[in-house]
Write a protein that holds these residues in place. Sequence first.
Motif, PDB file in Angstrom:
ATOM      1  N   LYS A   1       0.866  -1.185   0.000  1.00 27.07           N
ATOM      2  CA  LYS A   1       0.000   0.000   0.000  1.00 27.07           C
ATOM      3  C   LYS A   1       0.890   1.217   0.000  1.00 27.07           C
ATOM      4  O   LYS A   1       1.809   1.316   0.815  1.00 27.07           O
ATOM      5  CB  LYS A   1      -0.883   0.026   1.243  1.00 27.07           C
ATOM      6  CG  LYS A   1      -2.088  -0.868   1.143  1.00 27.07           C
ATOM      7  CD  LYS A   1      -2.924  -0.759   2.396  1.00 27.07           C
ATOM      8  CE  LYS A   1      -3.944  -1.883   2.391  1.00 27.07           C
ATOM      9  NZ  LYS A   1      -4.554  -2.083   3.704  1.00 27.07           N
ATOM     10  N   ILE A   2       0.596   2.143  -0.891  1.00 27.71           N
ATOM     11  CA  ILE A   2       1.385   3.367  -0.922  1.00 27.71           C
ATOM     12  C   ILE A   2       0.448   4.555  -0.726  1.00 27.71           C
ATOM     13  O   ILE A   2      -0.543   4.689  -1.457  1.00 27.71           O
ATOM     14  CB  ILE A   2       2.187   3.450  -2.236  1.00 27.71           C
ATOM     15  CG1 ILE A   2       3.301   2.397  -2.179  1.00 27.71           C
ATOM     16  CG2 ILE A   2       2.776   4.847  -2.427  1.00 27.71           C
ATOM     17  CD1 ILE A   2       4.102   2.255  -3.407  1.00 27.71           C
ATOM     18  N   ASN A   3       0.763   5.377   0.275  1.00 26.85           N
ATOM     19  CA  ASN A   3      -0.120   6.494   0.598  1.00 26.85           C
ATOM     20  C   ASN A   3       0.185   7.714  -0.247  1.00 26.85           C
ATOM     21  O   ASN A   3       1.337   7.970  -0.591  1.00 26.85           O
ATOM     22  CB  ASN A   3      -0.002   6.837   2.085  1.00 26.85           C
ATOM     23  CG  ASN A   3      -0.556   5.723   2.945  1.00 26.85           C
ATOM     24  OD1 ASN A   3      -1.562   5.095   2.581  1.00 26.85           O
ATOM     25  ND2 ASN A   3       0.107   5.446   4.061  1.00 26.85           N
ATOM     26  N   LYS A   4      -0.881   8.471  -0.497  1.00 27.82           N
ATOM     27  CA  LYS A   4      -0.756   9.652  -1.335  1.00 27.82           C
ATOM     28  C   LYS A   4       0.123  10.698  -0.656  1.00 27.82           C
ATOM     29  O   LYS A   4       0.088  10.887   0.554  1.00 27.82           O
ATOM     30  CB  LYS A   4      -2.149  10.234  -1.572  1.00 27.82           C
ATOM     31  CG  LYS A   4      -2.169  11.344  -2.608  1.00 27.82           C
ATOM     32  CD  LYS A   4      -3.596  11.677  -2.988  1.00 27.82           C
ATOM     33  CE  LYS A   4      -3.705  13.036  -3.665  1.00 27.82           C
ATOM     34  NZ  LYS A   4      -2.788  13.243  -4.775  1.00 27.82           N
ATOM     35  N   GLY A   5       0.948  11.332  -1.479  1.00 27.09           N
ATOM     36  CA  GLY A   5       1.766  12.436  -0.975  1.00 27.09           C
ATOM     37  C   GLY A   5       2.951  12.027  -0.129  1.00 27.09           C
ATOM     38  O   GLY A   5       3.502  12.842   0.605  1.00 27.09           O
ATOM     39  N   THR A   6       3.346  10.762  -0.236  1.00 24.44           N
ATOM     40  CA  THR A   6       4.503  10.322   0.541  1.00 24.44           C
ATOM     41  C   THR A   6       5.656   9.953  -0.390  1.00 24.44           C
ATOM     42  O   THR A   6       5.465   9.786  -1.592  1.00 24.44           O
ATOM     43  CB  THR A   6       4.188   9.060   1.360  1.00 24.44           C
ATOM     44  OG1 THR A   6       3.773   8.035   0.455  1.00 24.44           O
ATOM     45  CG2 THR A   6       3.089   9.315   2.369  1.00 24.44           C
ATOM     46  N   ILE A   7       6.828   9.862   0.194  1.00 23.95           N
ATOM     47  CA  ILE A   7       7.941   9.234  -0.529  1.00 23.95           C
ATOM     48  C   ILE A   7       8.112   7.861   0.099  1.00 23.95           C
ATOM     49  O   ILE A   7       8.420   7.734   1.278  1.00 23.95           O
ATOM     50  CB  ILE A   7       9.238  10.046  -0.409  1.00 23.95           C
ATOM     51  CG1 ILE A   7       9.020  11.446  -0.976  1.00 23.95           C
ATOM     52  CG2 ILE A   7      10.368   9.341  -1.163  1.00 23.95           C
ATOM     53  CD1 ILE A   7      10.278  12.291  -1.049  1.00 23.95           C
ATOM     54  N   HIS A   8       7.851   6.844  -0.697  1.00 24.59           N
ATOM     55  CA  HIS A   8       7.837   5.479  -0.190  1.00 24.59           C
ATOM     56  C   HIS A   8       9.030   4.725  -0.770  1.00 24.59           C
ATOM     57  O   HIS A   8       9.199   4.657  -1.971  1.00 24.59           O
ATOM     58  CB  HIS A   8       6.523   4.811  -0.611  1.00 24.59           C
ATOM     59  CG  HIS A   8       6.264   3.510   0.083  1.00 24.59           C
ATOM     60  ND1 HIS A   8       5.186   3.310   0.896  1.00 24.59           N
ATOM     61  CD2 HIS A   8       6.956   2.349   0.077  1.00 24.59           C
ATOM     62  CE1 HIS A   8       5.220   2.067   1.371  1.00 24.59           C
ATOM     63  NE2 HIS A   8       6.289   1.469   0.884  1.00 24.59           N
TER      64      HIS A   8
END
Lengths: 506, 323
Positions: free
Chosen positions: A27-34
């Motif tokens: 899962k990758i959240n919006k507005g993050t650097i993952h």
Amino acid sequence: MVSPILELTDINKSFGHVQANKNINLKINKGTIHGIIGENGAGKSTLMSIVFGLYQANSGSIKINGKEINLRSPRDSIINGIGMVHQHFMLVENFTVLENIILGFEGETVFGEKLQKAKEDLEKLCQTYNFNIDLDATISDLSVGFRQRVEILKSLYRGAEILILDEPTGVLTPQEVDELFKILRSLKDEGKTIVLITHKLIEIMDLTSEVSVMRQGEMVGHTKTEDTSKEQLAEMMVGRSVLLRVDKKEIKKGETIFKVNNLSVKDDLDVTRVKDVNLEICSGEILGIAGVTGNGQTELLEALSGIRKVESGSIELFGEKISDHNNFLNPRMLKEKGLAHVPEDRQRMGLISDFKAHENLIFGYHDQEPYSKSAILNNKEITEYSNKVMQEYDVRPNSPNLITSNFSGGNQQKIILSRELNENPKVLLVGQPTRGVDIGAIEFIHQRLIDMRDKGAAILLASVELDEILSLSDRIIVMFDGKIVGEKENKNVTDRELGLLMAGVA
Amino acid sequence: MEFLSDIASLINSTLRISTPLVFAAMAGIFAERSGVIDFSLEGKMLMAAFVAAVGSYYLGNPWLGLLLAIIVCVCLSMLHGFASVTHKGDQVVSCVAINILIIGLTTALAAAWFGQAGLTPTLNEDQRFLEIHLPFADALRDIPVIGTLYSDILSGHYVFVYLAYLSVPLVFWIVFKTSFGLRLRAVGENPSAVDTAGINVFTMRYKALAINGVLIAFAGAHLSTAVNANFFREMSAGRGYLALAAMIFGKWHPKTALIACLLFGFTDALQIRLQGVELPAIGEIPVQLIQALPYILTVVLLAGFVGKAIAPNAIGQPYIKER
């Protein structure tokens, strides 16, 4: 709870018999650097290529903003707001920046209005992000750092909301890395989501807010970056605890045994790539050559190892001149004098990939006893030796009859290393010893090099990995545009200082 | 005045002789710009000549013969694509196979259908293309220079000659001024870049090969239904290879490829003109030597200049997406 912008469920992907991705959930959240971290071959790039639509998953589902989508080609991904900057840039070298960016999204059959419009839009984008790119420049005239910006600009122009970067810093100088990170942070502030694929722990700690770790095709953990450490991540990547710093004894420097005087070397296109280089290496010392790829390190190593002609200057081993413009010893004669070479380009010069492991293990010594007698190979002896040495160097799998190309990069490198170190060379030339090699093997290879040094060998180590140079070398020289632009004892020297030298600005 | 008309007739035959080379070179540009080597220009030209001749003979109309030749050549290009694009076979081997197949096939089919190995029946005036005389060609002939230019050089050619020279700016326009051309050039330089831009690499290469098939059909039809009135064995006589050489010499660029084609056409026209001519001090040049001129020129040009020609980066490499 923020809803994820990108959600992967049970992704599976096989290439032939190799399963590159096993039941991946992410899962990758919006507005993050993952960050996605893992060793070479852990399946990071494959997974992201699936998200980009380049490969199709065998099973599993991909949701963007909660909506399940079917990605049949990169076009579908791009339309859904996914952009990817590949490790090897996807640019046509003899096209202009503009042509590369509009490729596939021209918007008109015959160039005219839309082309003009695209140009205006791009100029605005460049201004917004401070890109400073000339749209009419040809790609082949641009530096690597700029090419990467073109790739980012290309994704943004195509409307990327999620930007995937695959090992973006491998080819950059420390300063260029800073610039890139600045760009990525400002993109994040704009609300874009960034996925950073890397095997460098320091980048994860520096830049990301969340991190996922992959090992052997599986997702082994997700965590917030602030809740973890480099050591912990390394352990998750490798599956056991790893020594990140190399244990090194105090230097016991002997006499100078290898000396290079005013050496100049030309490449195949007759361009002078090594310019008036002087260097000395003492026994028991590792001399590191830092520099961005393509600044003459390759040609220097080739000339020193006897596979490239010396244009002017000379090379001395134990005070005896071994090469100059008129006379030079070939690699075989050099080997007999105690010089060994681990070439940069493993696939092309270090190994014959189609040969079996045991053949590569003795190649170069194959006509000597005990491996052969009266021009006939002694297979029993070779197999015995191979079994022994593969165990000693922890080559996996330990099967001398396996074709070399089926080994991982790290294990191929161990095969070469065992062959070159076997005769206890007095001088060891090493190029990019850990390029494409997993962390576990890096640790092993580094330890072997240190052992050689402690045994009194003079080692020349060329690497584009600054960390490697800093942790192994006793003395560091920096090459830029074929010249040695700086020399430092490896005490309190920082990567900033070296970076400036590498960029040719200090 | 006789000198002027000599020159005029030399230029006239240069234009005619270069025609199949121009079509073939343009066809080659499409295939090779997309990254697919096309040695099979020779075979396809031969097949087109055969099909056009047979088609015109049975259907009574040379245009229908041409249409048939186009269909067959596009099919052959697709065959080349199937082997070397879809199945990633060696492109040169695929071409050689096509060339050999066609030499045998045309000879055998002619023998089966017309009882003469490698020869088709002579076409009558309705079944073949005739020379086109431009309006007022006769009336203007006597005006100095312009008259010669118009009546003796521009007028009196087969339709293919005009089409060939019109195709060059058209090809240039497609390759350099359209989005299709941009994608075509990109796919021959870096197919991965095209793939990641969301364009199907294989479709692009098939499209390029289809255009290649259409263009090469014109070259063959020109040989058997215009300049000659029948098909005969191996009548393409190496023109496909010569065109390929011209294309390489012209650096995969339509304009320079045209110049190279004209150069080859000119030496051929010259060798015909020179046969039997006695040169002062040297005497009569052996006819074999003169006939070898265009080929010698090819070798010299390619040996001397091909080093500077930079081929599309991905030429000859099948696109493999997954490792």
